[in-house]
Design an enzyme around this catalytic site. Structure first.
Site, mmCIF file in Angstrom:
data_model
loop_
_atom_site.group_PDB
_atom_site.id
_atom_site.type_symbol
_atom_site.label_atom_id
_atom_site.label_comp_id
_atom_site.label_asym_id
_atom_site.label_seq_id
_atom_site.Cartn_x
_atom_site.Cartn_y
_atom_site.Cartn_z
ATOM 1 C CG ASN A 1 -2.511 -4.949 -6.623
ATOM 2 O OD1 ASN A 1 -1.969 -4.982 -7.786
ATOM 3 N ND2 ASN A 1 -3.208 -3.846 -6.143
ATOM 4 C CG ASP A 2 -5.271 -9.233 -2.522
ATOM 5 O OD1 ASP A 2 -4.416 -9.538 -1.928
ATOM 6 O OD2 ASP A 2 -6.210 -8.282 -2.450
ATOM 7 N NE ARG B 1 -11.515 -2.434 -2.256
ATOM 8 C CZ ARG B 1 -10.142 -2.572 -2.286
ATOM 9 N NH1 ARG B 1 -9.846 -3.581 -3.266
ATOM 10 N NH2 ARG B 1 -9.431 -2.096 -1.509
ATOM 11 N NE ARG C 1 -1.281 -6.188 -2.084
ATOM 12 C CZ ARG C 1 -2.478 -5.726 -2.361
ATOM 13 N NH1 ARG C 1 -3.413 -6.701 -2.349
ATOM 14 N NH2 ARG C 1 -2.616 -4.458 -2.503
ATOM 15 C CD GLU D 1 -9.559 -8.665 -4.198
ATOM 16 O OE1 GLU D 1 -8.611 -8.137 -4.327
ATOM 17 O OE2 GLU D 1 -10.533 -8.492 -3.655
ATOM 18 C CG HIS E 1 -2.311 -0.810 0.651
ATOM 19 N ND1 HIS E 1 -3.239 -0.406 -0.242
ATOM 20 C CD2 HIS E 1 -2.362 -2.092 0.639
ATOM 21 C CE1 HIS E 1 -4.019 -1.558 -0.612
ATOM 22 N NE2 HIS E 1 -3.654 -2.344 -0.055
ATOM 23 C CB CYS F 1 -9.252 -2.111 -10.094
ATOM 24 S SG CYS F 1 -9.993 -3.602 -9.237
ATOM 25 N NE ARG G 1 -6.603 -0.300 -3.226
ATOM 26 C CZ ARG G 1 -6.182 -0.111 -4.233
ATOM 27 N NH1 ARG G 1 -5.684 1.324 -4.740
ATOM 28 N NH2 ARG G 1 -5.435 -1.269 -4.925
HETATM 29 C C1 PEP Z 1 -6.171 -5.782 -5.841
HETATM 30 O O1 PEP Z 1 -5.978 -6.721 -5.147
HETATM 31 O O2 PEP Z 1 -5.721 -5.806 -6.858
HETATM 32 C C2 PEP Z 1 -6.736 -4.788 -5.783
HETATM 33 C C3 PEP Z 1 -6.945 -3.585 -6.408
HETATM 34 O O3 PEP Z 1 -7.220 -4.471 -4.301
HETATM 35 P P1 PEP Z 1 -6.156 -3.980 -2.918
HETATM 36 O O4 PEP Z 1 -4.848 -3.786 -3.757
HETATM 37 O O5 PEP Z 1 -6.899 -2.597 -2.315
HETATM 38 O O6 PEP Z 1 -6.081 -5.001 -2.222
HETATM 39 MG MG MG Z 2 -7.062 -6.856 -3.133
#
Ligand code: PEP
Ligand code: MG
Length: 590
Positions: free
Chosen positions: A463-464, A341, A474, A440, A198, A511, A305
């Site tokens: 990302n997940d 979201r 990650r 995800e 993050h 996303c 988010r």
């Molecule tokens: C993801 O997991 O790709 C996502 C967009 O959500 P976050 O990064 O907030 O987990």
């Molecule tokens: Mg995510």
């Protein structure tokens, strides 16, 4: 890290947010305290000594209190651990050394104290004696307590920054970064983290260069050191020479000109040479991000988010407060859509208002939709706010971390409840509001044909999805090399989600950070992705790429890429194709 303090020193990390920043370092310790290096006058020495002694007394009382409690609750032998802490705090040699150094160096007591502690730790760590080595953690613990008592509570340390600074920290939590909006911050450098942590995501949305995963950066820098952050290449330079500063200053200006040039694309449509339109949307963390979304020519918000709403506060955001924020964003972005979201608590985002038990694997634990389904009170408040705000623009709801149809059904059932009560109260909302699922979790990707029957759209959260399908944390810089968006397993999952979505007649977006990975744009386009949602700064370049290719070219590239056996080969192939299509693709855009 031992180094000659005056000499230029280069560290390599993970590029997290592009651009170049040149400025003074602001070092936060692990608990995010700023250790001030103030020069003090002769007549202030007594006061600094007093502050030090007061902090020692306060720390001693705290340790005695903990010792008593632990002895009562767990037994005397456990309480004895704190006797070692008391020995540190009562060590007359250490105290004398700090006071002598204070008088000699005439610097703030926090700084002197930390300096002496560092020396103790170094000496102890070089000893052969195991017992003494074990004392390092006692010294560290006690040192932290004393510093906390000297510096006071952790406040919004960024609120009154007088000059522009580069923040150097072990890590920056989402709640720290949430405090950084519109402050005098020009860059980040952190010990841990990766491209999708993050800190990295926030740096991009703040549009400041960042390098993460530097491992030892906090050990080699002092507040006030000059730093260059090259967020494009993942490099930082500590105490650069005038010649290096000059070179990077030129690069910084070149980067700014390049960005400006790209912004000329802002009002041009995002379509391929043969007219296939694609939506380029942006991700936001807070409503303050919206002007940048518009300035970069995004047509909509593909991921809002909302968890940042819940951070840095003791209470929970109420329905009206959320309604105001969501409706304000909806109004500013309309006629384009805003995908809100629902709360994605957990993983690396924790909120102080909720008693979330410590978990061994927070990313696999009680997070996101799992938490919301267990706390319908919190979930319903948010859904009511979103539905009410839906009258003011084009809002869509999206659930995070859906792992299968049951969770989607449960979430939808709660949404229907909320709709029913709003109708009963004669509160209007958009009856046709679209409801989507984030894809995800690999199980969701693999059952996307089933999910497609009960959702209006999908947005792939890479990302997940990448961390779960490749079993790569990650946020762990040590295994960042295994985190491969181009891995064939990831591409296969993405392809099947897009295909299943299209078969069911729905649109499919992405996303996760992969949507902003320039090397991947042609492949994703060729796989048929309908919406790219990414940090606003990446948008102009993605548009440039999409506008330079025909759909059939992109499809051919995707088809070939997906037959290759490794992520590295796919990445290399994608990069070659990108350069064939855009020969002027230069290093700024890497
Ligand atoms: C993801 O997991 O790709 C996502 C967009 O959500 P976050 O990064 O907030 O987990
Ligand atoms: Mg995510």
């Amino acid at each position: 890290m031992m180094r000659d303090k005056k000499k230029e020193f280069i560290l390599k990390g993970i590029p997290a947010s592009p651009g170049i920043a040149i400025g003074k370092a602001l070092l936060l310790d692990r608990e995010q305290y700023v250790i001030p290096k103030r020069i003090i006058k002769e007549d202030q020495i007594q006061n600094e000594v007093k502050r030090f002694k007061d902090a020692l007394i306060q720390t001693k009382n705290e340790i005695l209190e903990i010792k008593k409690r632990i002895s009562e609750e767990m037994g005397i032998e456990h309480g004895q651990i704190f006797s070692a802490h008391l020995l540190v705090i009562e060590d007359s040699m250490l105290i004398e050394e700090v006071i002598t150094k204070l008088k000699k160096d005439k610097l703030s007591i926090e700084y002197v104290f930390q300096d002496v502690l560092k020396r103790y730790i170094k000496v102890f760590s070089e000893m052969d004696d195991e017992y003494l080595k074990e004392r390092i953690s006692d010294i560290n613990d006690v040192g932290k307590r004393v510093l906390r008592n000297l510096i006071g509570a952790k406040e919004d340390i960024f609120s009154d920054l007088k000059e522009k600074v580069v923040v150097v920290a072990y890590d920056l939590s989402p709640s720290d970064t949430a405090m950084m909006h519109k402050k005098n911050l020009i860059g980040f450098a952190t010990d841990i983290g990766s491209k999708t942590s993050h800190t990295a995501i926030m740096a991009k949305s703040l549009e400041i260069p960042a390098v993460v995963g530097l491992e030892i950066v906090t050990r080699g820098i002092e507040s006030g050191d000059t730093l260059i952050i090259d967020g494009t290449h993942g490099v930082i330079i500590i105490n650069p020479s005038p010649k290096t500063i000059k070179k990077y200053e030129i690069d910084r200006q070149r980067f700014a000109t390049f960005e400006k040039h790209l912004l000329e694309l802002k009002d041009l449509p995002c379509e391929t040479l043969d007219g296939r339109k694609t939506i380029l949307a942006a991700n936001i963390e807070v409503p303050e991000d919206v002007p940048s979304v518009i300035a970069h020519g995004a047509t909509g918000i593909g991921l809002y988010r909302t968890e940042y709403f819940y951070m840095n506060r003791k209470d929970l955001p109420g329905e009206d407060e959320q309604f105001k924020a969501y409706s304000a964003v909806a109004k500013k972005v309309r006629p384009h859509s805003v995908v809100i979201r629902t709360l994605d608590l957990g993983g690396d985002k924790f909120l102080s208002q909720f008693e979330v038990p410590h978990e061994m694997n927070p990313f696999l634990g009680w997070r996101a939709i799992r938490f919301c389904l267990a706390r319908p009170d919190v979930f319903k408040t948010q859904l009511r706010a979103i539905l009410r705000a839906s009258l003011y623009g084009n809002l869509k709801v999206m659930y995070p971390m859906i792992s299968g149809i049951e969770e989607l059904r449960q979430a939808n059932a709660i949404l229907e409840d909320v709709k029913a009560s709003l109708r009963k109260e004669s509160v209007a909302f958009d009856e046709d509001i679209e409801v989507g699922a984030m894809i995800e979790v690999p199980s969701a990707a693999l059952t996307s044909d089933i999910l497609a029957r009960e959702a209006d759209f999908f947005s792939i959260g890479t990302n997940d999805l990448i961390q779960y399908s490749l079993a790569v944390d990650r946020v762990n810089e040590k295994i960042a090399y295994l985190y491969e968006p181009a891995h064939p397993a990831v591409l296969r999952l993405i392809k099947s989600v897009i295909d299943n979505g299209h078969k069911a007649g729905m649109w499919v977006g992405m996303c996760g950070e992969m949507a902003g990975d320039l090397n991947m744009v042609l492949i994703l386009l060729g796989l048929g992705l309908d919406e790219f949602s990414t940090s606003p700064i990446a948008i102009p370049e993605i548009k440039r790429i999409i506008r330079s290719v025909t759909m059939s070219q992109a499809e051919a590239i995707a088809q070939e890429a997906i037959t290759l056996p490794t992520g590295k080969e796919i990445d290399k192939f994608a990069s070659q194709k990108l350069r064939e299509i855009l020969p002027e693709f230069d290093e700024h855009s890497e």
